[in-house]
Design an enzyme around this catalytic site. Sequence first.
Site, PDB file in Angstrom:
ATOM      1  N   ARG B 119       0.814  -1.233   0.000  1.00 33.59           N
ATOM      2  CA  ARG B 119       0.000   0.000   0.000  1.00 33.59           C
ATOM      3  C   ARG B 119       0.840   1.272   0.000  1.00 33.59           C
ATOM      4  NH1 ARG B 119      -2.929  -2.917   4.057  1.00 33.59           N
ATOM      5  NH2 ARG B 119      -4.675  -4.056   3.098  1.00 33.59           N
ATOM      6  N   LYS B 141       1.948  10.974 -11.995  1.00 27.66           N
ATOM      7  CA  LYS B 141       1.061  10.038 -12.689  1.00 27.66           C
ATOM      8  C   LYS B 141       1.808   8.736 -12.912  1.00 27.66           C
ATOM      9  CE  LYS B 141      -2.166  12.573 -15.616  1.00 27.66           C
ATOM     10  NZ  LYS B 141      -2.519  12.701 -17.046  1.00 27.66           N
ATOM     11  N   GLU B 183       7.352  17.078 -26.356  1.00 29.23           N
ATOM     12  CA  GLU B 183       6.747  17.520 -25.092  1.00 29.23           C
ATOM     13  C   GLU B 183       7.315  18.875 -24.668  1.00 29.23           C
ATOM     14  OE1 GLU B 183       4.271  16.174 -23.292  1.00 29.23           O
ATOM     15  OE2 GLU B 183       4.039  14.217 -24.221  1.00 29.23           O
ATOM     16  N   LYS B 225       5.632  22.312 -15.948  1.00 32.40           N
ATOM     17  CA  LYS B 225       4.791  21.186 -15.550  1.00 32.40           C
ATOM     18  C   LYS B 225       4.568  21.201 -14.043  1.00 32.40           C
ATOM     19  CE  LYS B 225       3.561  16.460 -15.971  1.00 32.40           C
ATOM     20  NZ  LYS B 225       3.685  15.179 -16.653  1.00 32.40           N
ATOM     21  N   GLU B 235      -5.823  16.246 -11.668  1.00 31.70           N
ATOM     22  CA  GLU B 235      -6.341  16.442 -13.010  1.00 31.70           C
ATOM     23  C   GLU B 235      -7.833  16.724 -13.047  1.00 31.70           C
ATOM     24  OE1 GLU B 235      -5.393  13.272 -15.765  1.00 31.70           O
ATOM     25  OE2 GLU B 235      -4.791  14.780 -17.207  1.00 31.70           O
ATOM     26  N   ARG B 239      -4.756  20.895 -14.983  1.00 28.66           N
ATOM     27  CA  ARG B 239      -3.796  19.893 -15.428  1.00 28.66           C
ATOM     28  C   ARG B 239      -4.169  19.264 -16.767  1.00 28.66           C
ATOM     29  NH1 ARG B 239      -0.724  15.493 -11.647  1.00 28.66           N
ATOM     30  NH2 ARG B 239       0.366  14.404 -13.300  1.00 28.66           N
ATOM     31  N   ASN B 243      -2.549  17.635 -21.578  1.00 27.77           N
ATOM     32  CA  ASN B 243      -2.897  16.586 -22.542  1.00 27.77           C
ATOM     33  C   ASN B 243      -3.058  17.127 -23.962  1.00 27.77           C
ATOM     34  OD1 ASN B 243      -2.933  14.369 -20.759  1.00 27.77           O
ATOM     35  ND2 ASN B 243      -4.896  15.073 -19.941  1.00 27.77           N
ATOM     36  N   HIS B 246      -2.753  14.876 -26.934  1.00 33.00           N
ATOM     37  CA  HIS B 246      -2.721  13.495 -26.446  1.00 33.00           C
ATOM     38  C   HIS B 246      -3.931  12.664 -26.874  1.00 33.00           C
ATOM     39  CE1 HIS B 246       0.680  14.862 -24.206  1.00 33.00           C
ATOM     40  NE2 HIS B 246       0.812  13.723 -23.557  1.00 33.00           N
ATOM     41  N   HIS B 250      -2.885   9.404 -28.469  1.00 34.12           N
ATOM     42  CA  HIS B 250      -3.211   8.081 -27.928  1.00 34.12           C
ATOM     43  C   HIS B 250      -3.907   7.222 -28.975  1.00 34.12           C
ATOM     44  CE1 HIS B 250      -3.035   9.219 -23.359  1.00 34.12           C
ATOM     45  NE2 HIS B 250      -1.853   9.116 -23.917  1.00 34.12           N
ATOM     46  N   HIS B 263       5.743   7.454 -28.014  1.00 33.81           N
ATOM     47  CA  HIS B 263       4.686   8.290 -27.439  1.00 33.81           C
ATOM     48  C   HIS B 263       4.858   9.760 -27.862  1.00 33.81           C
ATOM     49  CE1 HIS B 263       1.816   9.939 -24.620  1.00 33.81           C
ATOM     50  NE2 HIS B 263       2.762  10.657 -24.044  1.00 33.81           N
TER      51      HIS B 263
END
Lengths: 359, 359
Positions: B119, B141, B183, B225, B235, B239, B243, B246, B250, B263
Site C-alpha cells: 500500500r 502520474k 513535449e 509542468k 487532473e 492539469r 494533454n 494526447h 493516444h 509516445h
Amino acid sequence: MNTVHVETPGGAYPIHIGAGRLGLLAQSIPADATAVALVTNPTVGGLYAAGVEKTLAEAGHRVLRIDLPDGEEHKDWQTLNLIFDALLQNRFDRKAVLVALGGGVIGDMVGFAAACYMRGVRFVQVPTTLLAQVDSSVGGKTAVNHPLGKNMIGAFYQPDAVEIDVDVLKTLPQREIAAGLAEVIKYGMIIDAPFFDWCEQNVDALRALEHNAITYAIRRSCELKAYVVSQDERESGLRAILNFGHTFGHAIEAGLGYGQWLHGEAVGCGMIQAAELSAAVLGLPRGSVERIRSLVRAIGCPDAPPDLGVERWLDLMQVDKKTEGGQLRFVLLPEIGRAVCQPAPDEAVREVLQRTVSA
Amino acid sequence: MNTVHVETPGGAYPIHIGAGRLGLLAQSIPADATAVALVTNPTVGGLYAAGVEKTLAEAGHRVLRIDLPDGEEHKDWQTLNLIFDALLQNRFDRKAVLVALGGGVIGDMVGFAAACYMRGVRFVQVPTTLLAQVDSSVGGKTAVNHPLGKNMIGAFYQPDAVEIDVDVLKTLPQREIAAGLAEVIKYGMIIDAPFFDWCEQNVDALRALEHNAITYAIRRSCELKAYVVSQDERESGLRAILNFGHTFGHAIEAGLGYGQWLHGEAVGCGMIQAAELSAAVLGLPRGSVERIRSLVRAIGCPDAPPDLGVERWLDLMQVDKKTEGGQLRFVLLPEIGRAVCQPAPDEAVREVLQRTVSA
C-alpha cells in the site's frame, strides 16, 4: 439509523448503520455519477443485487452488475481485472461510481479497483458480512493478495460512503457471525476495556443478532476504528494496534491456504496467541489471558491454532508486512484495553508457538 | 546543478538537473531505507546500472537490481508483477525504496509498483530519456496499460526525488530526442509563448543536445509542468491542458499498436491535429497552426497521421479517459501560449481527421 463520521487526510465520509439501508442506497450515490457499477459475488448478489439494481435504476442511474467469483482464493489480480475489463468494455469514465456489495473480499477488491481505475474513481462500500461491517469497510485499506503474501498489493483509498444494513446479517452463516465478533471484541481488548466488559456480558445477545446489541456493537466498533484511523491514516503509528492478533492470524491463513479458516477465525485464534505473548513479554496477567481465551471461545471461534511446525510459523510471520528491517514486531497488551506495538524476543515467540500449537 | 521544487497535496519533492547526477544518486535515497530496488531494463541497465549499484552500495545500501523487459508493449500487469515477485522474494519491507532507472515506461511502472507495494513505499525517479525527464517524471502520474486502453490502471503517487542527469541523453537515439522535444515545445504552446519562440530559435541547438540549451529546456519544462501540477494534482481542472495533442496521439498509439510510434512522436503529430481543430473551433490563426506544424517537423517528429479510417479514429478517441459522459473533450488553443479544455462538435473533429489523415 446511526451515523459515524470518519475523517482522514485522504477524505471524510459517513458510515450509516441501520435496518433497511439497502433500500436507501441511492442516497449515497453522488448526483453527478455518470454510471454505477454494482460489484458483488453470486452468493450475496443472488440475495440482494436485484433489489439494489432496482433501487438505483429508479433513482435514474445507469447500472452495470459485475459478479466476481466468491472467496478469498479469488482475491487476486486476475479477478480484479474482471472489474477493469467490464468497466472499459462498458466505457465507464472518471465520473462513474463503484458499489461494493459483499464481504471483505469484495470490499477490498472493489476499493482497490476504484483506487486504480483511471487513477481513481469514487466508490461506496455496502458490507454484507459482520466482519466487513466492523473492520474492512472502515479505514480505506484496499488490496489483493499475492502468492507470497496476503494484502501485499493495494492502496489506502477512502470510500465516499459506507452503508451498513443490519438486516443482511440474518442470512449470514453462524460461522461468519463468530468471525465478525472476533474483530468486535478486538476493539475492546486494544482500546476500550469497558466495551470488552460489555461484550462479555452480551455475548449471547450478540451471537443471536439481537437488534439493539448487534447495532450497538457495530456502531461502537466503527467509532473505535474510525478514531484510530483518523489519528493515523497510513499506518505509521497508532493504527498498527488494529493488527492485534493479525500476525499470528495471517500465518494461520497462509499456512493452511487462504479460505480454509475465515479471516476472523484466524484473528480470533491469533488474539489468544498474542495475549499469551503479551503475558510473556509485558506481564499481561494470566487472568486477562484467560478472559480473552474464554471470550474467543464464547463467540464461537476456534481457540487451538493449527500445528504448522514452529519454523514454518516463524517463516510465515516473517513475510508479514508488519516486519521492519527483518525484526518481528507484534501488537501486545500490557492490560486489557491498551495496546502497544513492539518487537518481541525470538525465544518468547517460539515458546508461545510451542505451547499454544501443541495445546 | 539546477533544482526545481514540486509541491502537491500528495507530497513535495525536488527535481535535480545537471551533469553527472547518476554518480550522486545516493544523496536522494532516504537515510532510513532498509533496502533499495534498482529497477531498469536491459538497454539502460547495460549502460548505467553497474555504476549506480556501486554508488548505492558504497553509501551502505543493500541493492537489488530488477530488470524488466524493454518497451511500451510490456507496460502491463504481468511485467509489474515481476517487481512484486522480486520484492517479496527478497523480503523488502515498507521502508524499502524503489529507484526507477529508465524511460517513461520504467518510471510509470515503478511508480505504480511503489504506490501499490504494501500500500505504498518510497521511490526515486531517474529518467534517462528526454521525454521522461520533461514529462512523466514530473507530476506523480503512474500507470500500466490495459488491452482496452493506455494508462487505464494507475495511481497519482509522488516520488521522493527526481534525478535528471543530462549526460545520459548522449546515448539516446535521435528518434527519442525528437520525441522528447515534442513535449518540450508543447509547454510553449499551452502556457508559455516566449518559451515557444525560444524553442523555434534554438531548435538546432536542442537537436544537437548543446549543453546550455538542453539543460534550460529541461528545466523550463519541469518548472512549467510543476506549476501546472501544483495547481491541480489530480487532473480535475488546469492539469488537463497538459494533454494537448494526447487525445489524437493516444489514438495513433492504440490504432497502430503500442510501440510502433514513440509516445512523443504520436503527441507531436497529435498536436498538429489539435492545432487544426483549434483553428476550426476557436479560430486559432492559420499562421499559428503553420508555426506549430513547422516546429514539429523541425524537431524531427512525423507530421502526417496514419490513415486508420475516420470511424476507427473516433472510436479510439472515445475510449480515451478524457471523455466524460460520452462527450469528446479536447485541449484547444485560442492562441499560442494559452490552452482551454472543452468539447468539440463531432463534425469539426471529422473534418480535421479527414483533412489531416489524407494529407
